[in-house]
Write an enzyme that holds these catalytic residues in place. Structure first.
Site, PDB file in Angstrom:
ATOM      1  N   ASP A 166      70.316  13.679  36.815  1.00 23.56           N
ATOM      2  CA  ASP A 166      70.349  14.898  36.013  1.00 23.56           C
ATOM      3  C   ASP A 166      70.733  14.533  34.590  1.00 23.56           C
ATOM      4  OD1 ASP A 166      73.323  15.081  35.693  1.00 23.56           O
ATOM      5  OD2 ASP A 166      73.265  15.367  37.856  1.00 23.56           O
ATOM      6  N   GLU A 193      54.721 -17.283  43.401  1.00 23.51           N
ATOM      7  CA  GLU A 193      55.344 -15.965  43.153  1.00 23.51           C
ATOM      8  C   GLU A 193      56.327 -16.038  41.983  1.00 23.51           C
ATOM      9  OE1 GLU A 193      55.356 -13.810  47.539  1.00 23.51           O
ATOM     10  OE2 GLU A 193      56.837 -15.377  47.128  1.00 23.51           O
TER      11      GLU A 193
END
Ligand code: DGJ
Length: 726
Positions: free
Chosen positions: A532, A612
């Site tokens: 929020d 990777e």
């Protein structure tokens, strides 16, 4: 700009006008909110009709004048307006009457802070404030309505202060922060952001209807389940067209946002602290200030509305060093190790990470007390030296020696039954006297309304932060409030506990973020359970979701982007198969999605192959290259992943339109595929741009679109850099 003619107040932003007027009975009417117009008196748009069962204030001669039908700025319960009210009081004689009438107003440059609560801010050049005082003549209750106008941002922030001017106690039973009575444009869709743990801020759009439509939380936190942000818009509004109104509540506790379409088809919108289980007692002379609602309006669709919020929250709500300083790319050990780690494992992760351009190691849950699983030790904020040999300072030194920063996890508001803290202070638990309470993740909530609890946490956290060079704090909260009752407050003040909890939290955060101004705080509540605006004032980034699946994240980050800047969205690359969904996606795709946020990793890098690791190295370099564009650029949603299951696309455009980045993910590959042309947005239509060595006009890219090369494969992704060449 605030224009005043007599008792007509016109609040002007670059593209919007908001107007109110004191009428002949001293009632403060709402006359207009929408596209910018001059300061003509718009009260002519209010036509009164004598409606049966809508009564008239005493002394009013026209039977057509009723508080039940006219548009108003702030509405009270109990005196003839039967629609949703903002204020409900109980006077000392048990009555609810409160008839608010205009008394005075004041205009000043700048904006005051809200006592004990975060709010948006601006300089005297950036913001101007109008305060209108209303009063009930019998009870002497005063209400000050405050409107702060951020002209260039198309933002108006509202809050309310209630003062008990009586010589007896006053009980507040409901005090909302904002009311907008739409009597002209009133046929809306409401867009809200619902969800659950691991599935936050899904977008729901529904027509408002006669009666009430409510979005709320009574969980003690803003919650995963509904976000304190809603949009009212035309039924036809799109990303680029239509009227849209945003209402964002700068608060982390219980909230309500509600539309009500009345008998005359007018739409009232109200927003504020949820009245359920809320009561606040005011002694004579005492006051209560509400959190603020940040309103914005766009006549050019949802995209512009979102960009208004991105700007105001990034530049006028976030604070501290990391509001603008580049935030480190982090690696968090949660999904790599869960509780099973020690200092050696952590340092090994840091060693590999440092080589790949990652800048900070975050040690998650499990470093303290007897915390070997999630059933114990919350509250015991001292280092578990069985796990961290040599303590925190030794770990920190080893991590710093690799050129990496160290961050640490806390869950301050919680307490485990199996903890030293609980054994010492069982009364610090938020739970009803004489009852066992409710457990969630096997933990209780601390009573944050108590100053002694706040002080304990301040000392305990400070001690840890002082003990080593810790440069980041992840502030978690993994359950909601229940059995809300404080051993410190008398029965008549128990209705204040939910709100006092939030105030206690803000006070603690304010003290810590002030003392440790160079520490980056990241909010978290089981992912995005307290995503929020208020939390953004303390932590410029918030972990967006515990769901790290890149494909699910496309939807979660899409929904989040409606009301929150991309720089706030905590987002990591995690391992595959994904721990939450068991889905596998290419590492490159996971990087593209996580880059539309704060970017980091959440996997055991030691388990990665050399190939990777090379991809990780490229990703960290790419993110650093695009950092400014991603965090400060304008954000455009180009597809809606809830509707378009073929592909997702979104774009960042530099403020000066010199550069853009198109992000693309193929969600569902097709055989014999349909060609994808994506209309870009926000470019300079007069300019020429280059994408992959090919030149396009800005106009062509926006009107005819960019033709995406044909792609196949599961969840293939691409990023296209768009550079202005002339
Ligand atoms: C919930 C958070 O969202 C996770 O990232 C992790 O920190 C766990 N809590 C730890 O308990």
């Amino acid at each position: 700009m605030i224009q005043m003619k007599n008792k007509l107040f016109t609040l002007q932003t670059t593209n919007t006008t908001y107007q109110m007027k004191v009428d002949q009975y001293d009632v403060l009417l709402h006359t207009y909110y929408g596209s910018r117009i001059d300061d003509s008196d718009l009260s002519y748009t209010i036509q009164s009709v004598d409606r049966g069962f809508s009564g008239n204030p005493y002394g009013v001669v026209e039977r057509s004048y009723s508080l039940d039908t006219i548009p108003q700025e702030y509405t009270t319960f109990g005196t003839g307006d039967y629609r949703s009210s903002c204020l409900q009081v109980m006077n000392s004689d048990g009555s609810h009457d409160c008839e608010l009438r205009y008394v005075k107003h004041e205009v000043y440059q700048g904006k005051k802070t809200l006592e004990g609560m975060p709010s948006i801010y601006g300089t005297e050049q950036e913001v101007e404030t109008l305060e209108v005082t209303l009063k009930d003549e019998i009870s002497n209750v005063e209400v000050i309505l405050s409107y702060s106008v951020f002209e260039t941002l198309d933002i108006i922030a509202r809050s309310v202060k209630v003062i008990n001017g009586a010589d007896k106690q006053l009980k507040l039973q409901k005090v909302l922060s904002c009311c907008v009575d739409f009597h002209i444009a009133n046929d809306f869709d409401m867009i809200s952001f619902y969800g659950r743990h691991s599935y936050e801020r899904a977008v729901e759009r529904t027509p408002v209807r006669h009666g009430k439509l409510v979005v709320d939380s009574v969980r003690g936190a803003s919650s995963h389940h509904q976000n304190p942000f809603v949009i009212l818009c035309d039924h036809q509004a799109t990303e680029t067209t239509g009227n849209c109104y945003g209402f964002s509540f700068v608060y982390s506790g219980n909230f309500i946002a509600q539309t009500e379409v009345d008998q005359a088809n007018q739409t009232r919108f109200v927003m504020g602290i949820h009245p359920t289980a809320f009561e606040f007692l005011l002694e004579p002379g005492d006051s209560f200030t509400t959190p603020e609602v940040v309103m914005s309006y766009s006549e050019h669709g949802l995209g512009q509305l979102s960009r208004n919020y991105h700007k105001v929250y990034r530049h006028h709500l976030c604070r501290g060093k990391y509001k603008t300083a580049r935030r480190p790319i982090l690696i968090n050990n949660w999904e790599a190790t869960y509780f099973d780690f020690d200092d050696k494992k952590l340092v090994k992760i840091a060693e590999d990470a440092a080589k790949l351009g990652i800048e900070m190691l975050v040690m998650d849950d499990g470093w303290f007390g007897n915390r070997f699983d999630d059933n114990r030790a919350l509250g015991d904020w001292f280092v578990n030296e069985e796990k961290l040999k040599g303590g925190l300072s030794s770990l920190c030194e080893r991590v710093n020696a690799l050129g990496m920063k160290l961050g640490i996890w806390f869950e301050p508001e919680m307490i485990s039954e199996d903890s030293d803290l609980y054994r010492a202070h069982p009364d610090w638990v938020l739970r009803t006297n004489g009852r066992k309470g409710t457990l969630s993740r096997n933990q209780f909530v601390l009573d944050m309304s108590r100053k002694d609890v706040e002080d304990y946490l301040f000392e305990a956290i400070s001690k840890i932060l002082d003990s080593a060079n810790i440069e980041y704090v992840k502030w978690d909260m993994n359950r909601h409030l229940s059995n809300v009752w404080s051993a410190k407050l008398p029965p008549e003040r128990q209705g204040e506990v939910y709100h006092r909890y939030v105030l206690g939290l803000y006070s603690l955060l304010e003290r810590l973020t002030t003392k440790y101004e160079d520490v980056l705080f990241e909010g978290c509540s089981g992912g995005g359970g307290r995503f929020d605006p208020a939390m953004l004032a303390y932590s410029p980034q918030i972990w967006c979701s515990d769901n790290t699946d890149a494909i699910d994240r496309i939807n979660i980050q899409y929904g989040t982007s409606f009301g929150y800047p991309i720089s706030a969205v905590g987002s990591h690359v995690s391992a595959c198969p994904n721990h939450q969904t068991r889905r596998s996606t290419p590492l490159h795709t996971r990087g593209v999605v996580a880059m539309s946020g704060t970017f980091g990793y959440e996997l055991d890098i030691n388990q990665m192959t050399e190939e990777e690791k090379e991809i990780v190295k490229e990703q960290t370099a790419t993110f650093k290259r695009y950092y400014d564009l991603i965090s400060d650029g304008d954000y455009y949603r180009l597809t809606n992943p809830f509707d378009n299951h073929y592909y997702a696309a979104w774009e960042f455009v530099a403020q000066d339109q010199s550069k853009a980045l198109l992000n693309f993910v193929l969600l569902k590959p097709q055989s014999n595929p349909q060609i994808i042309n994506i209309k870009l947005q926000g470019l300079d239509k007069e300019a020429k741009y280059c994408i992959n060595d090919q030149t396009y006009s800005g106009q062509a890219l926006m009107k005819a679109g960019f033709s995406v090369p044909v792609m196949y494969g599961d969840y293939t992704a691409a990023q296209f850099e768009i550079v202005k060449i002339s």
